[in-house]
Design an enzyme around this catalytic site. Sequence first.
Site, mmCIF file in Angstrom:
data_model
loop_
_atom_site.group_PDB
_atom_site.id
_atom_site.type_symbol
_atom_site.label_atom_id
_atom_site.label_comp_id
_atom_site.label_asym_id
_atom_site.label_seq_id
_atom_site.Cartn_x
_atom_site.Cartn_y
_atom_site.Cartn_z
ATOM 1 N N GLU A 1 -2.357 0.030 3.850
ATOM 2 C CA GLU A 1 -3.483 -0.764 3.372
ATOM 3 C C GLU A 1 -3.214 -1.428 2.021
ATOM 4 O O GLU A 1 -3.504 -2.604 1.826
ATOM 5 C CB GLU A 1 -4.739 0.123 3.257
ATOM 6 C CG GLU A 1 -5.292 0.602 4.579
ATOM 7 C CD GLU A 1 -5.990 -0.510 5.352
ATOM 8 O OE1 GLU A 1 -6.189 -1.603 4.780
ATOM 9 O OE2 GLU A 1 -6.334 -0.293 6.523
ATOM 10 N N SER A 2 -2.687 -0.676 1.078
ATOM 11 C CA SER A 2 -2.603 -1.187 -0.296
ATOM 12 C C SER A 2 -1.268 -0.950 -0.969
ATOM 13 O O SER A 2 -1.061 -1.429 -2.091
ATOM 14 C CB SER A 2 -3.700 -0.532 -1.139
ATOM 15 O OG SER A 2 -3.440 0.863 -1.288
#
Length: 241
Positions: free
Chosen positions: A123-124
């Site tokens: 995700e990040s």
Amino acid sequence: MKRRGLTVLAAAVVGLMALTPQLRASERITLNNGFVMRCDHHAQVETRVRLYLSGGEDNYIEFAPEQIVAVEAMPDPPAPIVAATVPQPNAKLTPADIGEMLARAGKAHNIDVDLLASVVKAESGGNPRAVSSAGAQGLMQLMPGTANEHGVNDSFAPEQNVRGGSTYLDELLSRYHDNLALALAAYNAGPAAVDKYHGIPPYSQTKVYVARVIHEFNRRVLAREALQKQVPPATQTAGNR
């Protein structure tokens, strides 16, 4: 024993990546559930709106007009797989910091910490200031609506973000009876899309995302098991409850 600790083989899921051509996005569609998706073009067909996922007329999904909040024209960059990042020099977290937060969240929700770590990586990349083009924020890329529903006041506060994202993932795992692939697909594309297609939606981005997370999860579990084999049996026994 972790309820979510079952390793899922990634090979079959990775194969999904070849089934759908890369999405050439020309329009950005915002749905009334907060989910944002991209399509090549759209058209009104009788009482439904068709969102065409490629330049042809065969690959499309349909929505009722009231489900679509906005349609925006946009250039043709490929759909992002990981979140864009907004560098913040004073917002760095060490791997140990993230590991401790994930361990607490994993214990609270009975989710394997390696699964949470795999989601964060996809995700990040571990950046607490990450922001996607769709507006998802923080370590676990929460959309504002999802954050609000799970009591997250500041998605850029790592502890809050991990708590909210872990709670949401726990809900999805329960909803799909611990089917990891479906839970991850819903985390990426929304439960409505998974329910509509009775499985992983035919979105290139979602298929790649599910495969990446499962592949990373398997890698971490195998590395953990290899490390445990190096520990003397007496030490392992003493550490078990």
